[in-house]
Each structure stands twice: as C-alpha cells, then as structure tokens.
Design a protein around this motif. Sequence first.
Motif, PDB file in Angstrom:
ATOM      1  N   ILE A 442      41.946  62.619  11.360  1.00 14.07           N
ATOM      2  CA  ILE A 442      40.521  62.962  11.453  1.00 14.07           C
ATOM      3  C   ILE A 442      39.678  61.888  10.780  1.00 14.07           C
ATOM      4  N   TYR A 443      40.122  61.417   9.612  1.00  8.51           N
ATOM      5  CA  TYR A 443      39.385  60.366   8.908  1.00  8.51           C
ATOM      6  C   TYR A 443      39.413  59.053   9.696  1.00  8.51           C
ATOM      7  N   GLU A 444      40.531  58.774  10.337  1.00  6.18           N
ATOM      8  CA  GLU A 444      40.666  57.518  11.075  1.00  6.18           C
ATOM      9  C   GLU A 444      39.743  57.470  12.285  1.00  6.18           C
ATOM     10  N   LYS A 445      39.417  58.635  12.845  1.00  6.95           N
ATOM     11  CA  LYS A 445      38.628  58.677  14.080  1.00  6.95           C
ATOM     12  C   LYS A 445      37.155  59.057  13.839  1.00  6.95           C
ATOM     13  N   GLU A 446      36.797  59.478  12.620  1.00  2.00           N
ATOM     14  CA  GLU A 446      35.460  60.035  12.410  1.00  2.00           C
ATOM     15  C   GLU A 446      34.376  58.965  12.592  1.00  2.00           C
ATOM     16  N   GLU A 447      33.187  59.431  13.027  1.00  2.00           N
ATOM     17  CA  GLU A 447      32.038  58.551  13.213  1.00  2.00           C
ATOM     18  C   GLU A 447      30.780  59.160  12.594  1.00  2.00           C
TER      19      GLU A 447
END
Length: 488
Positions: A442-447
């Motif tokens: 989730i952190y890797e993909k968050e914007e």
Amino acid sequence: MNEQGQVEPQVYSFDEFFTEKAVFPVCIDSYQRPYVWDTDDVQELINDLSEYLAQSNGLAYYMGNVLLHQNNVEKKLFIIDGQQRLTTLSILYYVLNEKLIDSNKMAMEYHSPLSAQNIKQTQKLFERKKDKWKEQSTFLFSNIQFTFITTLSEDLAFTFFDTQNNRGVKLNPTDFLKAYHLRAIGNADHRDIQEDCARRWEKIQNKSTLFGQHKDFTAELFHQFLWRSRNWRGQQRVIYREDDDDMLTEFQKKSINSNSADTINLYPNPNNTLAKSLQLKVNQGYTLHTVNIEASNNSVHLPFTLRQPISKGLGFFLFSAKYADLVHMLLFDEDIKKPDIKAFRALYKDVWTKISLYLKELFVLASVMYYDKFDSEKLLEFTLWLDHVLGAVRIEKQSIYKEAITKFLKETDNNLLDIISQAFRPEEVILFIKSLTYYNEIYEKEEVIAGNGVQGVYKQNVLEYYKQTDFREKMDWINDDFIQRKLK
C-alpha cells in the motif's frame, strides 16, 4: 411496607414523604453513582414543571418509582433507584425555600467532584425560576408524587431495580455492574470493603476519557478496552459493537464466586511468576532466579491479566482499577520515567491523536494488551510496526468505517489480539506484524498528497515524525538506529 415486612408500594407527595412518612433519614449508599443530571436533563424538568404549574387542574405531577432499602441496623433508608430525581428536587426545594430539608429525613451526601459540579449547575438553572415559582413552592412539593417502594432486603430492592424503566438518565451497564459487585461483597460486616471499592470506582469514573464517547471513564474502560480485549478472539467471533447485554453477560454472569469477601483467586500469568530464569548446575540440579514481585498501592502492579476469570465483588473492582490505571499511565501520567512509554506517548501524540477514531481505538487497545503482557519491553518497536499496518489502512481508504478494525482482525492469518495474548516473547508479536507484507505494498503504490484531507494529514504526521519525505520505503525506517534515537 406493612408490619409483616411485605412490600406495599405507597404513593406519597415529595413533601408528605419527607415531613411524615420517612421512618429513617434518606441516604445515598456507597455504591451509588454520582449525581449526573446535566443541563439538558434539568431543563427538561423545568419545562415540564412550568407547563404543569400553568395548567395543573388539581392533578398531581407524577415522577415514577423510588426504590428504598430500609436498613434497620444503620437506621437509614438507602436509595436504590431515584437518587437523580430526589437530588434534583432537593436542590429545587433549597432554592425556593432557602433552607435544606430536615436532616432527620434527608441525609444525602455527595463526595464526587462530578456531583458537586452538576449540583452547582442545577442550582444556577433553578435560580432563574426562583422569583416566579417561590410563592408556588408549597403547592408544587405537595403535588409532586412518587410511588415509594421500601424493602427490608437489599437483594429484593435490586430485583425491583433491575426491572424498572423509570424516568431519568438511562443507566449504563457499568452502573448495574457496580451495584451488582458491591452487593456481592456481602453484608454490613464488610462495609469497609464495600466503601473501599466504591471509592476505587469513583476514581475510575473521574479519569479523563480518551475517545469522548462516554461521560465517565468506567463506560469507556469496559466498552473500548475490557470487553473487546476479552471477546475479540479468533477470526469468527470478532464483532464490532458490544451491546448492553454483552457487557452484563461478560462482567456479571461470567464472574465467579470467591471464598470470602476480602480474598480472590489468582491465575498464572507474567505478573505473578515466581521465577524468571533457570540456571543449570551440572550434577547439582538447577537454581531458579526469582522475580521481585511489586507490593504497592499502585493498582497497575496487581497480578492480573486481561483475559483471566474475574471474581465477583472485590476481584471485579481491583481488576477494573488495574486497567483504568494502566491505560492512564500509558497515555497521561506525567511522572512516567520509562523511556519506552515516553517514546510510545510521543508517537501517539505526534501521529495518532487526530487519526480515525476507529483505527485509534484499535491502536490503543492493542498497545494496552501488549503492555499488559510484556510491560514496556520493546513497546516502541511494537507500536511503530502497529502504526505501519494500521496506517496503511488509513492511507488506502479515504473513509474509515467502524467495520474496518474488525475486518483487520479477521482478514489477517491470525487475530493480532490473540497473538499478543498467547505470545511468550515480544519478538513473536513483532514478527507477526512484520509478516503482513500486504500492507507494505500500500505504501509503495500510494499517491496521497501530504497534508491534503484525512489521508494526507496522517501522511504528513508520519513524515514529520520520521523526518522523511517519501512514503515508499516506510518499512525500512523502522530500524534499531531510529528506535534508539527515539528512546534517548
């Protein structure tokens, strides 16, 4: 009550009862809750009485039942139900007549700061009506009526109490629990224990609440901490919101009898272990290195654990006091010295005070359960990883509903609260949280834009806490060097 001691409800006016019919002074027993009528409750009564005085048509103004226990040993009439209404009317009587009711008939005493605060507020509200109602005082108190139910048996009085639905402030399950467990302590021979337990309960009530959903801390303690820590087990039994029946079942019906009023059973747990290590003596057996068991007036040191059986009476109050003090030690105690607790509190203050209520409830509950099991050992490391996975839930969803926390507990391989309760070492819990790799993604993909909306506020708080600028490698920030810096 007739000469044979049988219960015969009698309807009397307020004035008639307190001038003629009360055989002993009316008192508040030690287990009664404080005076809790607030501005809205009093204003509702003022509106009703104003309407009644304007158009009474000779009819009485009826205010429901009052349940009394006639204690012939102490020569007192103890209020079982009706304290709030009688207190409110006594304040009105004082305002309109500029004197108290005869102490031979009314001897109610209040020791809680909450009672004092509400009594002053009620008096101010009634003062506004003084000039208009003063001349009608005699008429008013001669026509306000109750059904007085008096019994010689305290247990019988509570049987009535449990089935009543009288006008007044709705009772919280904790009010019933307090009364039930004070009764369980026993008769007048144990009055000192009852009074001690009532004082402990009052201290809990007056503690600050964390989540602002209840008027006193006892309700918050039992709803947000004690019930959930004991009942959110496994994957299938996790439900979100406990109801009143759930509370009474867990802490009343499931409580167990003790051998005596001043003695309770203890159960094996890390807080009462005899020894903490074993040293082998080759060919000479072994040596046990014993633990220094705390013996103090601090309830936090009581040798209980959250999921243990609870003894009726004294055991219930000591159990409640321990966890009320434990929660407040973790979140509020300004004199705390332990570095891990100070660091935990800084994390909570900097990151979690303004996050979703539902996620915050689980964050604090899990932290309390962890501390209960392991004290402050690796507390900061645990809460950093807890923040990591619960924070991912915050980042992933713009709106957090109440089901989010039970969904979290259900959908992981194991229930986090069970892992904490059953673990032998802090590392077991921390490794379990670190194994939830889904949340790393989730952190890797968050914007999310830092500072923008509820998700952005959380992101900004975390970036400032870690002194970082990019979320994508968040799990790497939780390392020994960072933890040591925070513990200094």
